[in-house]
Design an enzyme around this catalytic site. Sequence first.
Site, PDB file in Angstrom:
ATOM      1  N   ASP A 437       9.525  -9.700  10.220  1.00  0.00           N
ATOM      2  CA  ASP A 437       9.011  -8.437   9.669  1.00  0.00           C
ATOM      3  C   ASP A 437       8.625  -7.370  10.684  1.00  0.00           C
ATOM      4  O   ASP A 437       7.895  -6.445  10.333  1.00  0.00           O
ATOM      5  CB  ASP A 437       7.773  -8.699   8.791  1.00  0.00           C
ATOM      6  CG  ASP A 437       8.035  -9.604   7.614  1.00  0.00           C
ATOM      7  OD1 ASP A 437       9.176 -10.040   7.441  1.00  0.00           O
ATOM      8  OD2 ASP A 437       7.088  -9.874   6.850  1.00  0.00           O
ATOM      9  N   GLU A 512      13.290  -8.952   1.827  1.00  0.00           N
ATOM     10  CA  GLU A 512      12.634  -8.633   0.567  1.00  0.00           C
ATOM     11  C   GLU A 512      12.453  -7.113   0.446  1.00  0.00           C
ATOM     12  O   GLU A 512      13.087  -6.466  -0.362  1.00  0.00           O
ATOM     13  CB  GLU A 512      11.281  -9.352   0.538  1.00  0.00           C
ATOM     14  CG  GLU A 512      10.449  -9.160  -0.698  1.00  0.00           C
ATOM     15  CD  GLU A 512       9.139  -9.920  -0.561  1.00  0.00           C
ATOM     16  OE1 GLU A 512       8.901 -10.840  -1.360  1.00  0.00           O
ATOM     17  OE2 GLU A 512       8.351  -9.613   0.357  1.00  0.00           O
ATOM     18  N   GLU A 516      10.599  -0.927   3.007  1.00  0.00           N
ATOM     19  CA  GLU A 516       9.841  -0.862   4.257  1.00  0.00           C
ATOM     20  C   GLU A 516      10.777  -0.812   5.455  1.00  0.00           C
ATOM     21  O   GLU A 516      10.423  -0.267   6.509  1.00  0.00           O
ATOM     22  CB  GLU A 516       8.865  -2.040   4.343  1.00  0.00           C
ATOM     23  CG  GLU A 516       7.689  -1.848   3.399  1.00  0.00           C
ATOM     24  CD  GLU A 516       6.663  -2.958   3.464  1.00  0.00           C
ATOM     25  OE1 GLU A 516       5.470  -2.657   3.701  1.00  0.00           O
ATOM     26  OE2 GLU A 516       7.038  -4.132   3.253  1.00  0.00           O
TER      27      GLU A 516
END
Length: 742
Positions: A437, A512, A516
């Site tokens: 991430d 996911e 973002e």
Amino acid sequence: MTKRKLWPAMIGIVTLPTLIAAQSVSVGAGSYSTVRPPECAPLPTELSKTSAVKGATPTNQWWSSLVWENYSQNLFAHPLGMVCHAGGLAVAYPGAGIDGKSGNIMGGAVSKTGDFVIGHSKMSQFPSSKLGGYSSWFVTVDFTEAGSNLTTTFGHGSPFVYGQIKGGDPLVTFSDKPVVWSGKEGDAVLGVTVRGNHYGLFGSKGSKWTGLGSSKFTNEGSKGYFSIALLPDKKAATFSTFLKYAHNHVVDTTVAYKTLNGRLETTYYFETKAMEGSGKGTLFALYPHQWKYSKASLSGQEYRSVRGVMKLSSGSSFSTSVAIQGLLPMLPAEGIADNARMRAYLTKEAAATKTTEYKDTYWEGKHLGKLATLSGIAGVMGEKEMQAVFVAEIRTRLENWLAASEGETSPLFYYNKTWGTLIGNKPSYGSDKELNDHHFHYGYFIRAAAEVARLDPAWAKKWGPMVNLIIRDIASIKKDDEMFPHLRCFDIYAGHSWASGHAKFADGNNQESSSESMNAWYGLMLWGEVTGDTALRDTGIFLYNTERTAVEEYWFDVSGTNFPKDFPNVALGMVWGGKGAFATWFSGDIDCIHGINWLPFTPASIYMGRFPNYVKKNHARIVEKREKGNDYNNGWGDLVVMFNALNNPKMAAKYIDENPACSLEGGNTHAFMYHWIHTLDRLGRNDSGIISTHPFTNVYLKDSKKTYAAYNFQKQPLQVKFSDGFSMTAEPGRLTVKSSDQ
């Protein structure tokens, strides 16, 4: 991979720093540590790669498990799938078994037997497989032991697996006894069918395949090279075409991109080496986000994949042309319906803005993102004092993160040389031990830094080197960067990013929160523009607009052409290498499954409104499945309303006007919710059919009236031309708004 929780209260808070003997490396006014803070879990000390692989090794790729493990998890190259194990490389065609009736999009299995396993005649068990080399979307796996060597090369879009071998001959072990329909015992090339899938086996000139009639074929007399290809059918003409390219091994893949008259022009190159003869070029299959935007000559032959139909072409390159979606650093003041109400929202936010505790990189990032958005709203309203409060808070927080003082452990970034990565402390959701991430987290930091730099160029010069270091961690534009891999998180051929650093899952890597990821590339565009780094800005344009098309095709399927017919949902929560999941890592609530691919709402979220009819269909399904239907004052109802505003802003305006203090998702504010909705209601929906010569624009359409907005970061007026013939002068250092009737 992101394991985001619903409530920020669950996140640990930094209180007093723990003292360590940190080594600080200065970068401009900032610095980073080379010592791992105690709060950060350790990374493995070795990578599974050969000595031939130099520099910072990529993580967050479709093949990354190969580097983290002794062998690998399933590797979804598309159209083929592979897995490395002691016996060699198992190969299968997952596209043969796709269905969506479970509520997820599932592909066929790879497994350790696959359709077949490529092995070595003199070595039944290899102690490991290692990364032997890679390019932009191809990878080479090395199996070596005691003078026996097997290397296999494969990649996105390629129907071929290329092999080289020493100390023995290629051995192919089929999962079932294959049917040979072209060639015979002793021939150098064969056409076979196993488990209903057709393959070409291409041995070197003068070699011979033996063992026909059994499940194990050996390519005796090999000259050290061979290839195996997945065939779209078993026609003689098809087999002949594949034979033509069979020994042109792909040895490098690269991409080039440029912006031209409001379009992103991207070319994908395959470099081949003729192992015999003098042929050039190869066969490759284009994903939907490529063939829909390409004039490449297609053969008419196809493969199935969990991304939709892949179409076959040939040559040494192909190009795509995508309309650039214009973006703004803030929305127009004309979109504020009630200045007094907005001022009250901002006043409340400013009063709550004070530097207290520092959170982990994800929740700290979300906070910085909110502040950057609030700064833009205050700016267009002329509320300079409140804007100064928001910007001062961003500056204070960033400077604490961007400096690693001796003895400090948090907040700071530390550099791990083994993995070539910058890790923020405190970490979260595996951003330390799994390198998950980073683009999600750091994208917020980059956008916030761009907002400060927009207003304070001197700050950018002072702290910019450290911001650039963070950018290099997620998206270094240099292929020879000694500290970081090239475009760490982005999969150039697949067209989108991957969130898991290690990809150690049977279903491959995953992502996911595509939104973002988009937020990170928005930040790159802004930072590149405000600092005058046009190469970085253009990379941001490439990443943003390429991933935008991938989101439209694979997370949303806006045209209804990619999801299987038996798939009952209208969107995916997560895209995996081997499947599409209607799920999240943290919740099964439908607001979250959809909303995780919307947040954070920023001015750049306008891309989600390019297909209003899809927005309508998506919203209708959510309301149908929500526990409380169209009662939006619960869950992530605020995000559902904001998403629906891209199609039906009137409905959204009515809701926010009647519910001024509605419940909010943790990264949202009433101020931006109000600004977003009323901009769309007052000025109109995104007119995606119009492009411009300047990337920082929006065009709104309401009834027959168009409103054009352009932000000029420069010190001189800028002439901006739009594809519908409209032209305007964007005033320096501000947002200029004109309408078609002016």
